[in-house]
Write a protein that holds these residues in place. Structure first.
Motif, PDB file in Angstrom:
ATOM      1  N   UNK A   1       0.946  -1.434   0.037  1.00  0.00           N
ATOM      2  CA  UNK A   1       0.005  -0.105  -0.076  1.00  0.00           C
ATOM      3  C   UNK A   1       1.507   1.343  -0.417  1.00  0.00           C
ATOM      4  N   UNK A   2       0.496   1.913  -1.203  1.00  0.00           N
ATOM      5  CA  UNK A   2       1.483   3.145  -1.532  1.00  0.00           C
ATOM      6  C   UNK A   2       1.116   4.334  -1.633  1.00  0.00           C
ATOM      7  N   UNK A   3       1.673   5.069  -1.360  1.00  0.00           N
ATOM      8  CA  UNK A   3       1.067   6.296  -1.770  1.00  0.00           C
ATOM      9  C   UNK A   3       2.260   7.953  -2.556  1.00  0.00           C
ATOM     10  N   UNK A   4       1.607   9.027  -2.972  1.00  0.00           N
ATOM     11  CA  UNK A   4       2.933  10.551  -3.347  1.00  0.00           C
ATOM     12  C   UNK A   4       2.035  11.355  -2.302  1.00  0.00           C
ATOM     13  N   UNK A   5       2.205  11.891  -2.618  1.00  0.00           N
ATOM     14  CA  UNK A   5       1.359  13.340  -1.941  1.00  0.00           C
ATOM     15  C   UNK A   5       2.514  14.412  -2.528  1.00  0.00           C
ATOM     16  N   UNK A   6       1.911  15.266  -2.852  1.00  0.00           N
ATOM     17  CA  UNK A   6       2.870  16.675  -3.090  1.00  0.00           C
ATOM     18  C   UNK A   6       1.811  17.822  -2.715  1.00  0.00           C
ATOM     19  N   UNK A   7       2.871  18.868  -2.649  1.00  0.00           N
ATOM     20  CA  UNK A   7       2.701  20.029  -1.913  1.00  0.00           C
ATOM     21  C   UNK A   7       1.928  21.108  -2.987  1.00  0.00           C
ATOM     22  N   UNK A   8       1.855  20.597  -4.274  1.00  0.00           N
ATOM     23  CA  UNK A   8       1.098  21.493  -5.310  1.00  0.00           C
ATOM     24  C   UNK A   8       1.563  22.137  -5.733  1.00  0.00           C
ATOM     25  N   UNK A   9       1.132  21.998  -6.910  1.00  0.00           N
ATOM     26  CA  UNK A   9       1.691  24.386  -8.254  1.00  0.00           C
ATOM     27  C   UNK A   9       1.228  23.956  -8.918  1.00  0.00           C
ATOM     28  N   UNK A  10       1.118  25.254  -9.942  1.00  0.00           N
ATOM     29  CA  UNK A  10       0.159  25.409 -10.837  1.00  0.00           C
ATOM     30  C   UNK A  10       0.560  24.948 -12.142  1.00  0.00           C
ATOM     31  N   UNK A  11      -0.710  24.221 -12.626  1.00  0.00           N
ATOM     32  CA  UNK A  11      -0.272  23.137 -13.376  1.00  0.00           C
ATOM     33  C   UNK A  11       0.286  21.576 -13.081  1.00  0.00           C
ATOM     34  N   UNK A  12       0.471  21.092 -11.535  1.00  0.00           N
ATOM     35  CA  UNK A  12       0.973  19.770 -11.572  1.00  0.00           C
ATOM     36  C   UNK A  12      -0.421  19.467 -10.979  1.00  0.00           C
ATOM     37  N   UNK A  13       0.068  18.051 -12.128  1.00  0.00           N
ATOM     38  CA  UNK A  13      -1.287  16.638 -12.252  1.00  0.00           C
ATOM     39  C   UNK A  13       0.079  15.180 -12.138  1.00  0.00           C
ATOM     40  N   UNK A  14       1.079  15.230 -11.411  1.00  0.00           N
ATOM     41  CA  UNK A  14       1.450  14.423 -11.480  1.00  0.00           C
ATOM     42  C   UNK A  14       0.952  12.762 -11.185  1.00  0.00           C
TER      43      UNK A  14
END
Length: 398
Positions: free
Chosen positions: A105-118
């Protein structure tokens, strides 16, 4: 999936479960606001009392906003931040997974930005990496998913609890809700069903999952407290703690299009995120440059149909984070081998097939999901709708 009591529970048994301790006598909220406003340290019981008031609805929005601003201006030390993370994580249900999924069970989290679609690419790509698949020509046309070439084996499971837009950044949930029928609110039982069927899901906070963060997240956006280091840390890690993950990678954005403009400020956030140590083992936090540039197709409805990774093209910014996750959960010998495996899933169409299956599992009509994944750009825009007024603004240079 089974509920884990968030009141009256003992001390956490492992770093993977950030659980609060027992019921505390409520402290008057004005007292707590005044204490933090004056720069004093809040005790763990006081933080739990504040979060309980947020979750149960006894705290007024003005009081919550005042506390958020006090935290933004006065900050929190590492112990306070950990206590806030624990209290928010245990404000709702904690997910529990079948034994067969142990370590996957895995995950990735991004702190975000304009155009961030990862996230739109990474979740289905990770879920598709458990077995070899044929290319797009080998798809089952009725289901729109790739045909496996090997016996069924345990697959990585990717339960993403994502967020909405904050400040000037776009939110993954906002982009997905632009797809007709997509439902971001899923119960823990529904999440497990989708994971068993597809291997990934992308959902939001709810009355059952991290309800305290749902309240605080929305108020941060309207109280100018989005960039508070302890509030960002607690918001992200409380969601991840509720997921009971085996491995997690944190994608910390910096630059003109992100919340933090410089690599130094992003590194400070990364260190704050790593310090509480929710899941076991190493917790990578990778600074990633997010320059001030417009995406090729700005807007919530245009982002899903312009995201390059689910459509199979490369290079892809998801490869770095995904490679580390595959390595951490034992699906690759190293991070570079994980990157290569993820690249194959993106290139051979298996990630796209999983993305389509996820859309259907979360409420998108099959014809819409198929058209979004297999249609031309014009057909995708027709499915997602267009703004009534569109103005083209050419850049003076590339």
């Amino acid at each position: 999936v089974s509920p884990v009591p968030h009141r009256g529970a003992g001390r956490p048994q492992s770093r993977c479960q950030l659980s609060g301790t027992g019921m505390d006598a409520p402290t008057p909220l004005p007292t707590l606001i005044r204490k933090k406003r004056d720069g004093e340290r809040l005790e763990d019981a006081e933080i739990r009392s504040f979060v309980r008031g947020v979750t149960e609805g006894t705290a007024q929005q003005g009081q919550i906003g005042a506390m958020l601003m006090a935290i933004r201006l006065r900050g929190m030390d590492a112990g306070e931040t950990l206590a806030l993370t624990q209290a928010m994580a245990s404000s709702g249900r904690t997910l529990a997974w079948p034994p067969a999924w142990h370590g996957l069970v895995v995950d990735k989290h991004s702190t975000g930005g304009v155009g961030d679609k990862v996230s739109l690419a990474l979740a289905p790509a990770l879920a598709a990496c458990g077995c070899k698949v044929r290319g797009s020509r080998g798809w089952d046309r009725d289901r729109g998913v790739p045909e496996p070439l090997c016996p069924a084996v345990p697959l990585p499971q990717v339960p993403m609890i994502s967020g909405r837009g904050l400040g000037h950044t776009g939110g993954t949930l906002d982009k997905l809700e632009a797809i007709p029928g997509f439902r971001v609110s899923q119960s823990p039982e529904e999440m497990q069903h989708i994971l068993a069927r597809v291997g990934c899901c992308i959902v939001g906070q709810s009355a059952e999952l991290v309800p305290a963060d749902r309240v605080l997240y929305g108020l941060r956006d309207v109280t100018a407290t989005v960039d508070s280091l302890p509030l960002i840390t607690a918001s992200i890690l409380s969601k991840k703690a509720a997921e009971r993950l085996s491995a997690l990678v944190l994608d910390v954005k910096f630059g003109g299009a992100a919340l933090y403009p410089t690599q130094e400020s992003a590194r400070e956030l990364a260190q704050s995120l790593v310090r509480p140590r929710g899941p076991p083992g190493p917790l990578p936090a990778v600074p990633c440059h997010c320059p001030l540039s417009l995406p090729a197709a700005p807007g919530h409805s245009r982002c899903p149909c312009s995201c390059p990774c689910p459509l199979g093209s490369q290079p892809c910014p998801a490869l770095g984070a995904g490679g580390v996750l595959l390595w951490q959960c034992g699906m690759a010998a190293g991070a570079e081998q994980g990157r290569e495996r993820l690249a194959r899933a993106l290139d051979d169409g298996s990630a796209l097939g999983t993305f389509e299956a996820m859309l259907e599992a979360q409420g998108v009509p099959p014809d819409t999901a198929r058209g979004l994944c297999a249609g031309t750009p014009a057909q995708r825009r027709q499915l997602l709708g267009e703004a009534k007024v569109c103005e083209e603004l050419p850049a003076p240079q590339e």
